[in-house]
Scaffold this motif. Structure first.
Motif, PDB file in Angstrom:
ATOM      1  N   LEU A   1       0.839  -1.190   0.000  1.00 41.08           N
ATOM      2  CA  LEU A   1       0.000   0.000   0.000  1.00 41.08           C
ATOM      3  C   LEU A   1       0.878   1.245   0.000  1.00 41.08           C
ATOM      4  CD1 LEU A   1      -2.956   1.113   0.312  1.00 41.08           C
ATOM      5  CD2 LEU A   1      -2.462   1.280   2.772  1.00 41.08           C
ATOM      6  N   ILE A   2       0.641   2.144  -0.962  1.00 39.80           N
ATOM      7  CA  ILE A   2       1.360   3.416  -1.010  1.00 39.80           C
ATOM      8  C   ILE A   2       0.552   4.462  -0.253  1.00 39.80           C
ATOM      9  CG2 ILE A   2       2.430   5.164  -2.462  1.00 39.80           C
ATOM     10  CD1 ILE A   2       2.277   3.282  -4.788  1.00 39.80           C
ATOM     11  N   LEU A   3       1.210   5.175   0.642  1.00 39.17           N
ATOM     12  CA  LEU A   3       0.550   6.246   1.386  1.00 39.17           C
ATOM     13  C   LEU A   3       1.562   7.333   1.697  1.00 39.17           C
ATOM     14  CD1 LEU A   3      -0.019   5.081   5.067  1.00 39.17           C
ATOM     15  CD2 LEU A   3       1.510   3.954   3.497  1.00 39.17           C
ATOM     16  N   PRO A   4       1.100   8.554   2.003  1.00 44.89           N
ATOM     17  CA  PRO A   4       2.036   9.640   2.323  1.00 44.89           C
ATOM     18  C   PRO A   4       2.811   9.341   3.605  1.00 44.89           C
ATOM     19  CG  PRO A   4      -0.143  10.499   1.801  1.00 44.89           C
ATOM     20  CD  PRO A   4      -0.295   9.012   1.944  1.00 44.89           C
ATOM     21  N   MET A   5       4.036   9.791   3.653  1.00 49.05           N
ATOM     22  CA  MET A   5       4.871   9.541   4.818  1.00 49.05           C
ATOM     23  C   MET A   5       4.305  10.189   6.079  1.00 49.05           C
ATOM     24  SD  MET A   5       7.467   7.907   5.902  1.00 49.05           S
ATOM     25  CE  MET A   5       8.469   7.513   4.469  1.00 49.05           C
ATOM     26  N   ASP A   6       3.504  11.258   5.925  1.00 47.95           N
ATOM     27  CA  ASP A   6       2.964  11.918   7.106  1.00 47.95           C
ATOM     28  C   ASP A   6       1.632  11.330   7.553  1.00 47.95           C
ATOM     29  OD1 ASP A   6       1.359  12.763   5.062  1.00 47.95           O
ATOM     30  OD2 ASP A   6       1.745  14.911   5.315  1.00 47.95           O
ATOM     31  N   HIS A   7       1.169  10.250   6.914  1.00 47.44           N
ATOM     32  CA  HIS A   7      -0.070   9.596   7.356  1.00 47.44           C
ATOM     33  C   HIS A   7       0.209   8.796   8.634  1.00 47.44           C
ATOM     34  CE1 HIS A   7      -3.552   6.874   7.363  1.00 47.44           C
ATOM     35  NE2 HIS A   7      -4.148   7.753   6.562  1.00 47.44           N
ATOM     36  N   PRO A   8      -0.745   8.726   9.571  1.00 46.05           N
ATOM     37  CA  PRO A   8      -0.512   7.982  10.827  1.00 46.05           C
ATOM     38  C   PRO A   8      -0.110   6.526  10.604  1.00 46.05           C
ATOM     39  CG  PRO A   8      -2.461   9.351  11.030  1.00 46.05           C
ATOM     40  CD  PRO A   8      -2.019   9.459   9.603  1.00 46.05           C
ATOM     41  N   TRP A   9      -0.666   5.881   9.582  1.00 48.51           N
ATOM     42  CA  TRP A   9      -0.302   4.477   9.332  1.00 48.51           C
ATOM     43  C   TRP A   9       1.166   4.327   8.954  1.00 48.51           C
ATOM     44  CZ3 TRP A   9      -4.964   2.839   5.734  1.00 48.51           C
ATOM     45  CH2 TRP A   9      -6.130   2.826   6.498  1.00 48.51           C
ATOM     46  N   ALA A  10       1.754   5.366   8.382  1.00 46.84           N
ATOM     47  CA  ALA A  10       3.143   5.287   7.935  1.00 46.84           C
ATOM     48  C   ALA A  10       4.112   5.128   9.098  1.00 46.84           C
ATOM     49  CB  ALA A  10       3.506   6.530   7.119  1.00 46.84           C
TER      50      ALA A  10
ATOM     51  N   ASP B   1       5.135  -0.136  12.013  1.00 54.38           N
ATOM     52  CA  ASP B   1       6.090  -1.069  11.422  1.00 54.38           C
ATOM     53  C   ASP B   1       5.449  -2.394  11.027  1.00 54.38           C
ATOM     54  OD1 ASP B   1       8.253   0.655  11.655  1.00 54.38           O
ATOM     55  OD2 ASP B   1       8.642   0.041  13.718  1.00 54.38           O
ATOM     56  N   SER B   2       4.232  -2.637  11.502  1.00 56.94           N
ATOM     57  CA  SER B   2       3.572  -3.907  11.221  1.00 56.94           C
ATOM     58  C   SER B   2       2.790  -3.833   9.918  1.00 56.94           C
ATOM     59  CB  SER B   2       2.632  -4.279  12.378  1.00 56.94           C
ATOM     60  OG  SER B   2       1.685  -3.251  12.594  1.00 56.94           O
ATOM     61  N   ALA B   3       2.462  -5.009   9.355  1.00 54.33           N
ATOM     62  CA  ALA B   3       1.666  -5.079   8.136  1.00 54.33           C
ATOM     63  C   ALA B   3       0.238  -4.620   8.413  1.00 54.33           C
ATOM     64  CB  ALA B   3       1.671  -6.506   7.590  1.00 54.33           C
ATOM     65  N   ILE B   4      -0.444  -4.185   7.375  1.00 58.35           N
ATOM     66  CA  ILE B   4      -1.774  -3.611   7.516  1.00 58.35           C
ATOM     67  C   ILE B   4      -2.820  -4.563   6.936  1.00 58.35           C
ATOM     68  CG2 ILE B   4      -1.573  -2.353   5.329  1.00 58.35           C
ATOM     69  CD1 ILE B   4      -3.190  -0.113   6.623  1.00 58.35           C
ATOM     70  N   PRO B   5      -3.939  -4.806   7.640  1.00 61.12           N
ATOM     71  CA  PRO B   5      -4.995  -5.671   7.093  1.00 61.12           C
ATOM     72  C   PRO B   5      -5.671  -4.999   5.907  1.00 61.12           C
ATOM     73  CG  PRO B   5      -5.210  -5.417   9.477  1.00 61.12           C
ATOM     74  CD  PRO B   5      -4.234  -4.390   9.023  1.00 61.12           C
ATOM     75  N   LEU B   6      -5.992  -5.761   4.890  1.00 63.60           N
ATOM     76  CA  LEU B   6      -6.611  -5.194   3.696  1.00 63.60           C
ATOM     77  C   LEU B   6      -7.984  -4.595   3.992  1.00 63.60           C
ATOM     78  CD1 LEU B   6      -6.242  -4.801   0.638  1.00 63.60           C
ATOM     79  CD2 LEU B   6      -7.325  -7.031   0.284  1.00 63.60           C
ATOM     80  N   GLN B   7      -8.692  -5.156   4.972  1.00 67.37           N
ATOM     81  CA  GLN B   7     -10.047  -4.684   5.247  1.00 67.37           C
ATOM     82  C   GLN B   7     -10.113  -3.251   5.770  1.00 67.37           C
ATOM     83  OE1 GLN B   7      -8.799  -7.564   6.365  1.00 67.37           O
ATOM     84  NE2 GLN B   7      -9.276  -7.934   8.548  1.00 67.37           N
ATOM     85  N   VAL B   8      -8.995  -2.702   6.270  1.00 66.14           N
ATOM     86  CA  VAL B   8      -9.039  -1.324   6.765  1.00 66.14           C
ATOM     87  C   VAL B   8      -9.211  -0.329   5.623  1.00 66.14           C
ATOM     88  CG1 VAL B   8      -7.585  -1.918   8.750  1.00 66.14           C
ATOM     89  CG2 VAL B   8      -6.536  -0.947   6.688  1.00 66.14           C
TER      90      VAL B   8
ATOM     91  N   VAL C   1      -4.706  -7.480  -6.158  1.00 66.99           N
ATOM     92  CA  VAL C   1      -5.414  -6.911  -5.008  1.00 66.99           C
ATOM     93  C   VAL C   1      -6.884  -7.313  -5.032  1.00 66.99           C
ATOM     94  CG1 VAL C   1      -6.109  -4.777  -3.856  1.00 66.99           C
ATOM     95  CG2 VAL C   1      -3.815  -4.966  -4.840  1.00 66.99           C
ATOM     96  N   GLN C   2      -7.521  -7.218  -6.197  1.00 65.21           N
ATOM     97  CA  GLN C   2      -8.947  -7.531  -6.282  1.00 65.21           C
ATOM     98  C   GLN C   2      -9.226  -9.001  -6.011  1.00 65.21           C
ATOM     99  OE1 GLN C   2      -9.869  -5.828 -10.209  1.00 65.21           O
ATOM    100  NE2 GLN C   2     -11.006  -4.195  -9.175  1.00 65.21           N
ATOM    101  N   GLN C   3      -8.356  -9.886  -6.454  1.00 66.26           N
ATOM    102  CA  GLN C   3      -8.540 -11.312  -6.187  1.00 66.26           C
ATOM    103  C   GLN C   3      -8.433 -11.608  -4.697  1.00 66.26           C
ATOM    104  OE1 GLN C   3      -5.677 -13.314  -8.658  1.00 66.26           O
ATOM    105  NE2 GLN C   3      -6.686 -12.686 -10.565  1.00 66.26           N
ATOM    106  N   THR C   4      -7.472 -10.963  -4.025  1.00 64.45           N
ATOM    107  CA  THR C   4      -7.326 -11.161  -2.580  1.00 64.45           C
ATOM    108  C   THR C   4      -8.535 -10.608  -1.840  1.00 64.45           C
ATOM    109  OG1 THR C   4      -4.908 -11.042  -2.747  1.00 64.45           O
ATOM    110  CG2 THR C   4      -5.881 -10.681  -0.569  1.00 64.45           C
ATOM    111  N   ALA C   5      -9.004  -9.421  -2.245  1.00 62.51           N
ATOM    112  CA  ALA C   5     -10.174  -8.817  -1.608  1.00 62.51           C
ATOM    113  C   ALA C   5     -11.404  -9.697  -1.785  1.00 62.51           C
ATOM    114  CB  ALA C   5     -10.419  -7.429  -2.190  1.00 62.51           C
ATOM    115  N   LYS C   6     -11.596 -10.249  -2.965  1.00 60.90           N
ATOM    116  CA  LYS C   6     -12.740 -11.123  -3.220  1.00 60.90           C
ATOM    117  C   LYS C   6     -12.671 -12.372  -2.360  1.00 60.90           C
ATOM    118  CE  LYS C   6     -15.155 -13.522  -6.969  1.00 60.90           C
ATOM    119  NZ  LYS C   6     -15.157 -13.818  -8.426  1.00 60.90           N
TER     120      LYS C   6
END
Length: 298
Positions: free
Chosen positions: A172-181, A184-191, A210-215
């Motif tokens: 997942l690409i996100l801005p460095m200033d986002h709280p998730w950034a 250090d742990s992996a992020i669940p896709l459902q979030v 991504v779509q296959q995993t989400a499905k």
């Protein structure tokens, strides 16, 4: 049957005789003088006569030493001829390799390889058409090599074969200033449910992964924006449109963006499709690619 003389001993002796000095010969061969003396002693014991006599300036070859010196020089000439033949054969190999490549393959896998290949085989013309994985598969008969972002089996497809080159993950690409950034742990896709997401166009290997995993996980991910190409995805994330997706393989993200792993991981594979009866230029490029990947950290 008596063992033959090791040709490497004759090559060392040719260097020593030509230099007229064991110390100089050792420097030219990147060996120590004791190592040179030991090898020449082996040759002398095999011949049964002295190769040289010592003088105040170094060494002076004996008649048998001179004869073996000339033989050593003929071996040097033969090896030089082999090197020249190999170089000429690379230069004489000609032809054109037509390739279709997905964005990830075209941007991160192929450029360095093709540059190195062209230096070694300047007579081979390389043509790359950037498509997404689905388009590349659909139009594969127009190309010699097809680089896609999956490892789907071809089934009964004539002489076509597939080979996985790289196994990595989608992140997942996100801005460095986002709280998730800061995590250090992996992020669940459902979030990502309910969040604005920036997708590649339909047919993209990353999008389909991504779509296959989400499905499979029963997750509903909205399609808000669609861009073609990695650069557009990154600019969209940087501009605040939403989150994006990218491969971890040589991602080379700018400092203001971060790439997070998913939990569970989303596999991303780079593969190549090729014909068993490919032309010599294509076979050479494919083998070079395999060697290149064996020597890199993928």
């Amino acid at each position: 049957m008596e063992r033959r003389i090791d040709p490497s001993l004759l090559l060392i002796w040719a260097q020593a005789a030509r230099a007229g000095n064991l110390h100089q010969a050792a420097e030219r061969l990147f060996l120590t003088q004791p190592a040179i003396s030991h090898r020449l002693k082996q040759l002398q014991e095999r011949v049964g006569e002295p190769l040289y006599r010592r003088t105040h300036r170094g060494i002076s070859p004996t008649p048998i030493g001179i004869a073996l010196w000339r033989i050593g020089e003929r071996i040097e000439a033969a090896l030089a001829e082999v090197d020249s033949l190999c170089t000429d054969s690379q230069g004489l190999l000609t032809g054109t390799v037509h390739m279709a490549a997905s964005q990830s393959n075209a941007e991160v896998l192929l450029p360095r390889l093709l540059a190195e290949f062209h230096r070694d085989y300047p007579g081979i013309h390389l043509q790359v058409c950037a498509l997404n994985s689905r388009q590349a598969r659909q139009n594969k008969d127009e190309y010699d090599l097809v680089f896609v972002e999956d490892d789907l089996q071809l089934g009964e497809q004539g002489s076509w074969r597939s080979e996985t080159l790289v196994e990595t993950e989608v992140g997942l690409i996100l801005p460095m200033d986002h709280p998730w950034a800061r995590e250090d742990s992996a992020i669940p896709l459902q979030v990502l449910e309910g969040n604005d997401l920036i997708w590649r166009e339909p047919g993209s290997g990353i999008r389909e992964a991504v779509q296959q995993t989400a499905k499979r996980l029963g997750i509903d991910l909205a399609i808000r924006y669609e861009f073609s190409g990695h650069a557009a995805i990154r600019e969209g994330v940087r501009s605040g449109l939403g989150f994006g997706f990218s491969s971890f393989y040589r991602s080379n993200l700018p400092d203001d963006l971060r790439l997070l792993h998913f939990d569970p991981p989303i596999p991303h594979r780079l593969a190549v499709l090729f014909r068993e009866d490919a032309n010599p230029a294509t076979q050479t490029l494919l083998q070079t690619l395999r060697i290149h990947l064996q020597g890199t950290d993928v």
